[in-house]
Design an enzyme around this catalytic site. Structure first.
Site, PDB file in Angstrom:
ATOM      1  N   GLY A  27       0.758  -1.385   0.001  1.00  0.00           N
ATOM      2  CA  GLY A  27       0.047  -0.005   0.157  1.00  0.00           C
ATOM      3  C   GLY A  27       0.851   1.338   0.052  1.00  0.00           C
ATOM      4  O   GLY A  27       1.936   1.133  -0.520  1.00  0.00           O
ATOM      5  N   SER A  28       0.470   2.264   0.854  1.00  0.00           N
ATOM      6  CA  SER A  28       1.370   3.663   0.867  1.00  0.00           C
ATOM      7  C   SER A  28       2.794   3.444   1.108  1.00  0.00           C
ATOM      8  O   SER A  28       3.465   3.861   0.250  1.00  0.00           O
ATOM      9  CB  SER A  28       0.407   4.348   1.807  1.00  0.00           C
ATOM     10  OG  SER A  28       0.897   5.687   1.772  1.00  0.00           O
ATOM     11  N   GLN A  29       2.933   2.734   2.204  1.00  0.00           N
ATOM     12  CA  GLN A  29       4.176   2.483   2.544  1.00  0.00           C
ATOM     13  C   GLN A  29       5.012   1.529   1.783  1.00  0.00           C
ATOM     14  O   GLN A  29       6.212   1.409   1.416  1.00  0.00           O
ATOM     15  CB  GLN A  29       4.577   2.470   4.223  1.00  0.00           C
ATOM     16  CG  GLN A  29       4.270   3.733   4.773  1.00  0.00           C
ATOM     17  CD  GLN A  29       5.274   4.574   4.698  1.00  0.00           C
ATOM     18  OE1 GLN A  29       6.351   4.560   4.486  1.00  0.00           O
ATOM     19  NE2 GLN A  29       5.034   5.925   4.919  1.00  0.00           N
ATOM     20  N   HIS A 109       6.099   1.538  11.941  1.00  0.00           N
ATOM     21  CA  HIS A 109       5.274   2.257  13.136  1.00  0.00           C
ATOM     22  C   HIS A 109       4.991   1.411  14.281  1.00  0.00           C
ATOM     23  O   HIS A 109       4.839   0.121  13.884  1.00  0.00           O
ATOM     24  CB  HIS A 109       3.590   2.856  12.645  1.00  0.00           C
ATOM     25  CG  HIS A 109       2.991   3.416  13.492  1.00  0.00           C
ATOM     26  ND1 HIS A 109       3.190   4.361  14.313  1.00  0.00           N
ATOM     27  CD2 HIS A 109       1.604   2.963  13.776  1.00  0.00           C
ATOM     28  CE1 HIS A 109       1.976   4.785  15.249  1.00  0.00           C
ATOM     29  NE2 HIS A 109       1.302   3.950  15.116  1.00  0.00           N
ATOM     30  N   GLY A 135       3.318   7.600   2.551  1.00  0.00           N
ATOM     31  CA  GLY A 135       4.458   6.556   1.692  1.00  0.00           C
ATOM     32  C   GLY A 135       4.410   7.183   0.003  1.00  0.00           C
ATOM     33  O   GLY A 135       5.540   7.033  -0.404  1.00  0.00           O
ATOM     34  N   GLU A 228      -9.414  29.892  -0.169  1.00  0.00           N
ATOM     35  CA  GLU A 228      -9.124  30.653   0.997  1.00  0.00           C
ATOM     36  C   GLU A 228      -8.578  29.483   2.094  1.00  0.00           C
ATOM     37  O   GLU A 228      -7.433  29.865   2.760  1.00  0.00           O
ATOM     38  CB  GLU A 228      -9.992  31.582   1.423  1.00  0.00           C
ATOM     39  CG  GLU A 228      -9.785  32.367   2.568  1.00  0.00           C
ATOM     40  CD  GLU A 228      -8.499  33.456   2.101  1.00  0.00           C
ATOM     41  OE1 GLU A 228      -8.439  34.021   1.007  1.00  0.00           O
ATOM     42  OE2 GLU A 228      -7.505  33.542   2.845  1.00  0.00           O
ATOM     43  N   GLU A 232      -4.865  27.496  -0.353  1.00  0.00           N
ATOM     44  CA  GLU A 232      -3.716  28.268  -0.207  1.00  0.00           C
ATOM     45  C   GLU A 232      -3.193  27.978   1.049  1.00  0.00           C
ATOM     46  O   GLU A 232      -2.001  28.267   1.404  1.00  0.00           O
ATOM     47  CB  GLU A 232      -4.262  29.855   0.138  1.00  0.00           C
ATOM     48  CG  GLU A 232      -3.252  30.848   0.109  1.00  0.00           C
ATOM     49  CD  GLU A 232      -3.737  32.153   0.417  1.00  0.00           C
ATOM     50  OE1 GLU A 232      -5.063  32.488   0.050  1.00  0.00           O
ATOM     51  OE2 GLU A 232      -2.963  33.100   0.814  1.00  0.00           O
TER      52      GLU A 232
HETATM   53  N1  LIG Z   1       0.333   5.587   5.177  1.00  0.00           N
HETATM   54  C1  LIG Z   1       1.528   6.098   5.619  1.00  0.00           C
HETATM   55  O1  LIG Z   1       2.071   7.027   4.780  1.00  0.00           O
HETATM   56  C2  LIG Z   1       2.177   5.838   6.616  1.00  0.00           C
HETATM   57  C3  LIG Z   1       2.130   4.459   7.508  1.00  0.00           C
HETATM   58  N2  LIG Z   1       3.081   4.005   8.368  1.00  0.00           N
HETATM   59  C4  LIG Z   1       2.578   2.918   8.871  1.00  0.00           C
HETATM   60  O2  LIG Z   1       3.181   1.991   7.942  1.00  0.00           O
HETATM   61  C5  LIG Z   1       2.309   0.884   8.145  1.00  0.00           C
HETATM   62  C6  LIG Z   1       1.338   0.601   6.617  1.00  0.00           C
HETATM   63  O3  LIG Z   1       0.719   1.577   6.656  1.00  0.00           O
HETATM   64  P1  LIG Z   1       0.081   1.901   5.042  1.00  0.00           P
HETATM   65  O4  LIG Z   1       0.995   1.855   4.174  1.00  0.00           O
HETATM   66  O5  LIG Z   1      -0.918   3.262   5.416  1.00  0.00           O
HETATM   67  O6  LIG Z   1      -0.901   0.846   4.872  1.00  0.00           O
HETATM   68  P2  LIG Z   1      -2.145   0.452   3.739  1.00  0.00           P
HETATM   69  O7  LIG Z   1      -3.686   0.539   4.340  1.00  0.00           O
HETATM   70  O8  LIG Z   1      -1.483   1.204   2.662  1.00  0.00           O
HETATM   71  O9  LIG Z   1      -1.523  -1.022   3.429  1.00  0.00           O
HETATM   72  C7  LIG Z   1      -2.407  -1.589   2.294  1.00  0.00           C
HETATM   73  C8  LIG Z   1      -1.757  -2.774   1.870  1.00  0.00           C
HETATM   74  O10 LIG Z   1      -1.623  -3.978   3.061  1.00  0.00           O
HETATM   75  C9  LIG Z   1      -2.237  -5.013   2.113  1.00  0.00           C
HETATM   76  N3  LIG Z   1      -2.857  -5.889   3.134  1.00  0.00           N
HETATM   77  C10 LIG Z   1      -3.903  -5.829   4.129  1.00  0.00           C
HETATM   78  N4  LIG Z   1      -4.145  -6.889   4.631  1.00  0.00           N
HETATM   79  C11 LIG Z   1      -3.344  -7.581   4.506  1.00  0.00           C
HETATM   80  C12 LIG Z   1      -2.958  -8.925   4.824  1.00  0.00           C
HETATM   81  N5  LIG Z   1      -3.505  -9.556   5.832  1.00  0.00           N
HETATM   82  N6  LIG Z   1      -1.815  -9.379   4.491  1.00  0.00           N
HETATM   83  C13 LIG Z   1      -0.825  -9.048   3.605  1.00  0.00           C
HETATM   84  N7  LIG Z   1      -1.316  -7.835   3.176  1.00  0.00           N
HETATM   85  C14 LIG Z   1      -2.161  -7.021   3.708  1.00  0.00           C
HETATM   86  C15 LIG Z   1      -3.172  -4.647   1.429  1.00  0.00           C
HETATM   87  O11 LIG Z   1      -3.322  -5.614   0.086  1.00  0.00           O
HETATM   88  P3  LIG Z   1      -5.063  -5.467  -0.417  1.00  0.00           P
HETATM   89  O12 LIG Z   1      -4.592  -4.472  -1.660  1.00  0.00           O
HETATM   90  O13 LIG Z   1      -5.239  -7.027  -0.754  1.00  0.00           O
HETATM   91  O14 LIG Z   1      -5.904  -4.826   0.449  1.00  0.00           O
HETATM   92  C16 LIG Z   1      -2.453  -3.353   0.706  1.00  0.00           C
HETATM   93  O15 LIG Z   1      -1.650  -3.953  -0.158  1.00  0.00           O
HETATM   94  C17 LIG Z   1       1.409   0.933   9.328  1.00  0.00           C
HETATM   95  O16 LIG Z   1       2.151   0.456  10.220  1.00  0.00           O
HETATM   96  C18 LIG Z   1       1.163   2.430   9.414  1.00  0.00           C
HETATM   97  O17 LIG Z   1       1.111   3.073  10.678  1.00  0.00           O
HETATM   98  C19 LIG Z   1       4.017   4.737   8.748  1.00  0.00           C
HETATM   99  C20 LIG Z   1       4.227   6.180   8.325  1.00  0.00           C
HETATM  100  C21 LIG Z   1       3.335   6.770   7.102  1.00  0.00           C
HETATM  101 MG   LIG Z   2       1.006   7.317  11.598  1.00  0.00          MG
END
Ligand SMILES: NC(=O)C1=CN([C@@H]2O[C@H](COP(=O)(O)OP(=O)(O)OC[C@H]3O[C@@H](n4cnc5c(N)ncnc54)[C@H](OP(=O)(O)O)[C@@H]3O)[C@@H](O)[C@H]2O)C=CC1
Ligand SMILES: [Mg+2]
Ligand SMILES: CC[C@](O)(C(C)=O)C(=O)O
Ligand SMILES: [Mg+2]
Length: 337
Positions: A27-29, A109, A135, A228, A232
């Protein structure tokens, strides 16, 4: 006591280049770490459930994908970047059975360690590399030759090399270009939760929405109110980011600066500060974490409702129209995830 800050010269990229790294979640990270580590010469595999909608995205980038259990068995370093609420189950079912002495379990985290939701065995390294930014921007900055600052922490140092490994990983995602601060799981978790709730996400969103509501309810046009109160804000925060609050105040008019000193503290007043202190208390005593986990276990009924309500706020409709006219603003958050 001054923070210990590490830069590129303090970290040895060769350490992480010599390891097999599993990134669980894309996902994001997850996508940012995986792609930047790969581009830094590290061998990376992605852990995702069968049927995960993230699988094609990772595969399109040429990354090898397996189940979380498969990549955990293969890896020396396992970085857990699935949602915080999913981590304890992934750990129990997929990671723990594949942990052998000397492996490293990494987090982005500290929530699951801080609140005792995951309790790793003593013979592995447990560390954190936590970027202080979203991320998608971690990846964008890496590609642009820049970096998002990171925090590193070591909870367990079974091998004696956990800090050097974490610094090496942070270098691989561009963090040490900007600075990597050594902290603890407790400090990272509590400050990160406080920041996102009171200031960065909760505080800022409520401030923007409330400002927009006050203007539009008083009869001003939504487009003017949007520029506003939301558009901005980025330009103002850019100046703070580049040169502190003082530089922002130098750039705005004296009229704005006088209004800042005299009206700002009326908006963010003693009551708001007391509420922020209560919010910090709920983080420190674990009640926020318990609420988050209970909400997730119940299928997120309130979370889903809040998300729908937020998306339906009139500021979103106005912003959508205006951003469509600014091609440089309305761009995909990333090309890779
Ligand atoms: N978002 C951010 O920018 C930040 C996040 N963090 C930390 O990083 C960590 C990840 O956060 P974030 O990136 O937001 O997470 P996301 O919500 O973006 O993660 C989603 C990803 O995790 C996968 N996923 C969900 N469930 C499972 C599972 N059971 N097994 C394997 N993969 C799974 C999803 O797959 P699918 O597509 O199949 O759903 C998807 O690829 C957290 O600990 C967060 O606190 C830290 C700093 C900033
Ligand atoms: Mg956080
Ligand atoms: C500010 C929110 C954050 O802590 C982050 C991007 O750093 C998160 O959990 O996403
Ligand atoms: Mg954060």
């Amino acid at each position: 006591m001054a923070a210990e800050v590490f830069y590129d010269d303090d970290a040895d990229l060769g350490i992480i280049q010599g390891k097999k790294v599993a990134v669980i979640g894309y996902g994001s990270q997850g996508h940012a770490h995986a792609l930047s580590l790969r581009d830094s010469g590290v061998e990376v595999r992605i852990g995702l459930q069968e049927g995960s909608k993230s699988r094609p995205k990772a595969q399109e980038q040429g990354l090898t994908v397996g189940t979380p259990a498969e990549v955990s068995a293969w890896a020396d370093v396992i970085m857990l970047l699935a949602p915080d609420t999913a981590q304890r189950k992934i750990y129990a079912e997929d990671i723990a059975p594949n942990l052998t002495a000397g492996k490293a379990l990494f987090f982005g985290h500290g929530l699951n360690i801080r609140y005792g939701l995951i309790e790793p065995p003593a013979d592995i390294d447990v560390a954190m590399v936590a970027p202080k930014g979203p991320g998608h921007l971690v990846r964008r900055q890496y590609v642009d030759g820049k970096g998002v600052p990171c925090l590193v922490a070591v909870e367990q140092d079974a091998t004696g090399g956990a800090l050097a490994l974490a610094l090496s990983y942070a270098k691989g995602i561009g963090g040490s270009r900007a600075g990597v601060i050594k902290t603890t799981f407790t400090e990272e978790t509590e400050t990160d939760l406080f920041g996102e709730q009171a200031v960065l996400c909760g505080g800022a969103s409520a401030l923007v929405q409330t400002g927009f509501e006050v203007l539009t309810e008083a009869g001003y046009t939504p487009e003017v109110a949007y520029f506003e109160c939301l558009h901005e804000l980025k330009l103002i925060v850019d100046l703070m980011y580049e040169g502190g609050i003082a530089r922002m105040r130098y750039s705005v008019s004296d009229t704005a600066e006088y209004g800042d000193y005299t009206r700002g503290p009326r908006v963010i007043d003693a009551r708001v500060k007391e509420e922020m202190q209560r919010i910090l208390g709920e983080i420190q005593d674990g009640s926020f974490a318990r609420e988050l986990i209970a909400e997730d276990d119940a299928g997120r009924p309130n979370f889903i409702k809040y998300r729908e309500q937020g998306a339906a706020h009139p500021i979103e409709e106005t912003g959508k129209k205006l951003r469509a006219m600014m091609s440089w603003v309305d761009r995909p958050i990333t090309e890779t995830a």
